[in-house]
Every structure is written in C-alpha cells, then in structure tokens.
Design a protein around this motif. Sequence first.
Motif, PDB file in Angstrom:
ATOM      1  N   TRP A 132      25.808  15.332  14.079  1.00 20.37           N
ATOM      2  CA  TRP A 132      25.489  16.727  14.348  1.00 20.37           C
ATOM      3  C   TRP A 132      25.895  17.599  13.156  1.00 20.37           C
ATOM      4  N   THR A 133      25.121  18.670  12.922  1.00 26.27           N
ATOM      5  CA  THR A 133      25.468  19.686  11.927  1.00 26.27           C
ATOM      6  C   THR A 133      25.531  21.035  12.625  1.00 26.27           C
ATOM      7  N   ASP A 138      22.398  22.302  14.173  1.00 30.24           N
ATOM      8  CA  ASP A 138      22.000  21.709  15.449  1.00 30.24           C
ATOM      9  C   ASP A 138      22.442  22.549  16.643  1.00 30.24           C
ATOM     10  N   VAL A 191      29.977  19.643  20.783  1.00 29.06           N
ATOM     11  CA  VAL A 191      29.554  19.590  19.377  1.00 29.06           C
ATOM     12  C   VAL A 191      30.338  20.607  18.556  1.00 29.06           C
ATOM     13  N   THR A 214      27.291  20.211  26.107  1.00 24.85           N
ATOM     14  CA  THR A 214      27.024  19.583  24.810  1.00 24.85           C
ATOM     15  C   THR A 214      27.345  20.554  23.679  1.00 24.85           C
ATOM     16  N   TYR A 215      26.970  21.821  23.869  1.00 30.68           N
ATOM     17  CA  TYR A 215      27.247  22.840  22.845  1.00 30.68           C
ATOM     18  C   TYR A 215      28.746  22.907  22.556  1.00 30.68           C
ATOM     19  N   ALA A 218      29.302  17.496   8.559  1.00 31.79           N
ATOM     20  CA  ALA A 218      28.711  17.066   9.828  1.00 31.79           C
ATOM     21  C   ALA A 218      29.773  16.334  10.649  1.00 31.79           C
ATOM     22  N   ARG A 242      19.708  24.488  18.442  1.00 32.30           N
ATOM     23  CA  ARG A 242      18.603  23.782  19.101  1.00 32.30           C
ATOM     24  C   ARG A 242      18.251  24.438  20.431  1.00 32.30           C
ATOM     25  N   LEU A 264      19.803  23.181  24.399  1.00 35.22           N
ATOM     26  CA  LEU A 264      21.111  22.529  24.305  1.00 35.22           C
ATOM     27  C   LEU A 264      21.984  23.028  25.456  1.00 35.22           C
TER      28      LEU A 264
END
Length: 615
Positions: free
Chosen positions: A197-198, A201, A215, A211-212, A189, A204, A207
């Motif tokens: 976050w993993t 996630d 992450v 943010t994608y 993570a 999701r 999203l």
Amino acid sequence: MLKKSLALFLALLLLAHTSTALAVRWPEKEHLPVDFADMPLTGFDESALNAALSAMERLATFAGPVRDEKQRYQRVEELYEQICSELNLLVTQVNLSSIRYDATGGDPEAAALYSQLSAQWTRLFDRCYEVFGLLAGTPLQEIIEADAGEGVLYGLAGYEAMPEERAALYAEEDRLCQAYDQVLTAPPAAELDGVIWTEEDLDRDGLDADTYLAVSEALAQARNREAGEIFRQLVQVRTALAQEAGYDSYAEYAYWAAYNRDYDLEDIRPVREAVKDAFPSLYERALADVSSREVRKLEMRGRASGEQILEDLQPFMDAFDPELGKTFSFLREHHLCDIEYSPEKIPTGYTLALPAYGSAFIFNSPYGDYQDYTDTVHEFGHFNETYHCATHELWSNFNIDVGEIHSQALELMFTSYAPNIFGQDAGKAYTHLVLYWILNSVMDGCLYDEFQEAVYADPDMSLEEINQLFQDLAEEYGYERGELDWVDNAHNFQSPMYFISYATSALSSLDLWLLYLQRPEKAEKLYLELSALSLSLPYRSAMDKAGLRDIFEEDAVSQLAESMEAYFDGALPPARNGFVPIAAAGCAAALLVLFLLARRRKPAVYKAGLPEDEF
C-alpha cells in the motif's frame, strides 16, 4: 518560520553589537526592483571574494613600515565593502537554490547545487571571520566595527579556521536532512496482509473504514521507521558537533550557538511546567463555541489562489501601516513569493533573505483553506523584518524568539480584519481558530523542546524508546497523540531546539494582542517598533524594552493564562471589529480538536479555487 542558517555563523552572533532601545522605524536600505523570475540561479564564483580576502590579509599582517597609512586604511575599507557585496551574492545564491530545491520536491540536480553552495557558505564565511580577526587590536578594526558594532572583533581575535572534521559533520547533517525531505515527498510504502500500500491508495473509492485505518497505521509505522532512523543518525552527528565545541548536550549547545538566546534550559523548564498546568484548558476553550459546520464554511470561503490571497490581504496591510502596505505591494509587484499549490513542493513554509537585491522571498506549500491566509500573514511578518534589515549577514543576530513575534502577533491582529474576507460568522470562527493554533504553538513549542532535550541528553536511545518518550510527554501536555507522530514535524530534523521559540514568542504575542484588544493604536505602534529591531536584541531584552511581561518571572505564565480565561469569559473589551468574546460552552469542541489535528498535515491533493465537489 525563518529557515535556519548554518550553526557555525550563528555561534558568533553573541559577539555582535546589540542596540539598547527600540527603533522607531526601519533603517534606510536599497531595494532593487527586480522580479523573482529575473534572479538567475548561477552558482557562485568565489574567485573575486578569495582575492579580496587575500589582499586584506596581506594588508592586515604587513610587518614593515607603511608609506601611507591613510591609503592602507582606505584600501581595507574598499576590500571590506567588496567582501560584503560578494557574500551577499553567495547568500542569495544559497537561498535561491534552497527555494528551487523545495519547489521541485528535492530534485537531485537542485539538491546537488544546494549542497555545493551550502559547503561554500560554510567555508567562505569561516575564512572571512578568520581574516577579519587579524584586524583586531589595530586601527583597521574601526572599519569592521563601524558596520558590525563596537567590540565585535575582540571575539574574533585569534579566530581559528574550521577543522575539516567539523565541516564534514555539517556536510553529513545536510545530507541527512535531504534524506528526510525525500521521506516527506516520497513516503515509504507498507505491506499489509501481503498487499503493498502507498499513501495514494488511501484515496481509493470504496475503501472501508477498517481497511483505511489499518493501512493508515501501517503507513505511519513505515514512515516512522524510515524517518526515525534518519533522526537517530542526526542526533549522533549533532552530538559530535556539540562535543567538539565543548558541550555535553547538543540541546544546550543549540540554545547558545544556533539561536543566541538569553535564557537557557534551566530557565525554560519552569515555563514548560507552567504551560502544562494552565494551557490545555485554554486550548480547549478556544474552540468551545465553534462548530465543525462553521469550520467547514470557513474552509470553503478560505479556498483561494495565491494571487487572490495577496489581493485580499493588501487592504489590511495598507490600513495597519502605510509603510507596511508599501512593502506588501513591493512583494506583490515583483512576485517575491511562491504560495501556489504544486504537487512537487516539499510541504514546508518559510522566508529567506535575498541580500543581493535588498529583499526576501516567501515560500509556502498551501493547505487549500483558510490556513493559507494565516500562513501568508505569518510569513509576511518575517518578510517585512528581513526586507528592512540593514545588518549584513556576517553580523546578523538570529533571535528567532523575537522574530516569531513579528509573525504570530501579526496573525492575531489580522483577525480584526477577517470578517471583511470571510464574512461575519466565518470571521468569528477564524479568530478563534487562530487563537487555537497560537495556543497550540505554546504547547507544541514546550512539548517538542522537552522531547528534544531528553533525546539529546541520551543520544543512544533506540527508536522504540524515542517513540515512547514522545507518547509519554504528549500525554503530560494533555494530548492524545500517537507515539509515531513526531516524525511529521520537520523541525525535529531540520531545526533542532527551534520549536521553543514558537512558545516564547506566542506567549508574548498573546500579551501584545491582549493590549491590542484594549488599546489598538498603542499595540500597533509597539508591534511596528518590535519589527524594526531586526532581531538585534535577544528575547528577554527585547521584551523588557517593549514593556511586555517577562514569561520567566514566577507566575507570569499563569497570570497570562488568567488573562486569556478572562477574554473567553467576556471580561475584556472586544476586538476592534466589534466581536464579542466567546464564552466556553459545549462538549463538541473535543471532537473539533481531533478533526483539526487530523488534517494538520499538508494535503496531498489541493486545487486552489475549485468548488468542493471537484476535490
């Protein structure tokens, strides 16, 4: 890929007898009609093998007068057959445990059994070579040479058992490889702005793109840190193994000991430079007239269960060669593959021998699209060779540069049949996507070989230096890859210095495929003869016997590239299915390249056979 064997035994392969001509057909061999489900994983009781080895040792070293020399000879013959039979059981158990390990995602119980069996393999093969060496220079050596080849025992004379320090290094190498497997199956993570976050996630709903991307980058960095430190430890372990064998660099050692190559690092460097010059443009041309829409259509049509893939491939195998079709039918009848989706599987694919049954097994974690057809054809090329190979594991050559031609050339020739499965338009796209990945094999093979050579030449590199090295080299090959990406290539961890074999074999496979476009029957015959070699000739010798070009000759790679350019220009005859070669056009190919590279990792979620809206 062919899953690697232990370097200890591969180091002996140069001693093995090699044939001097292409075989016309496969040797006689018994194939037991046993379903994979009926092959028990029991571990290995070594008591019978040890007793046979002790008895052979006594007969080989007996110093007094022998009452009946003929009787002693016959007894040693019997013991040799028993030893070979017991080793077949051992190798089969090791490989069955490896399959279970990968099918269960590295389950601790499966991992422990695999480690135990691998340690037995190391120790007991070592013991066999030590005892067989005692027969050298005696009339009893004929017993071994009748099976292994003339002169093999001269290399084993005075063979010394493996020191405990080396055995410990092998055990540590296995442990670290298993640690890397855990990074693949349970990626670490990452923390971003106080939130953990993993990878799950990323799926999701809602999203946003920024943010994608943030992450994804954080997760990639976490994966790189964890896997990268494992890699650095592996480099230290393997460097110690090489130094113990008298080499300064593990890269040099691996070329000889692990892969029995008849070329060295000095030979391959000009090939890598020629690939940098000529292949990036070919790589782009492969997709110049293939749209993302055609790729999506192909992916939709390529979604199939493992059983459906086998059903679709059977007619091609039957038509290519009746014996090849029979082998494929045997695989299907006895369920000698696992190519279905499972969320537990480690994302890998390979073929392993099951010598106790005279057979083999294909394992693959599928993508969920047309590439699963390509992977199955690829692995069946390995399966066919392994299934027919009559050389015992003790003396089996590991000329993987030849072995990968069995797979990659079959991939290319299968493109002639693709329209029967995917339809004409999608079949055309399939042909050029296969070409794209074969050309990618050439470039990646050279890139990763150069990358690993540099790392093993400076084994104290920091992770930051390793990342930068990869980024710099990737740019030299025309890639726009991130510096962290190299940890996603399992070969860097599990099979060091293997990847160049994808490049050499891909170059020769392209050479054979170009012949296939003009003289298909001759190319098919040549392919079948190459597959009957059973890896008994090293790469350059095999290509010489086959009459294919020597890629190490000056200008050979550039000349092959020119032939491929001619194909893309429409200057060569079409493939047997009547396809017209595609001319280069359009700048959309650049976007398609990025799209394909982005999705190359095994998907986290895949449901075979379901329509798109259920994904």
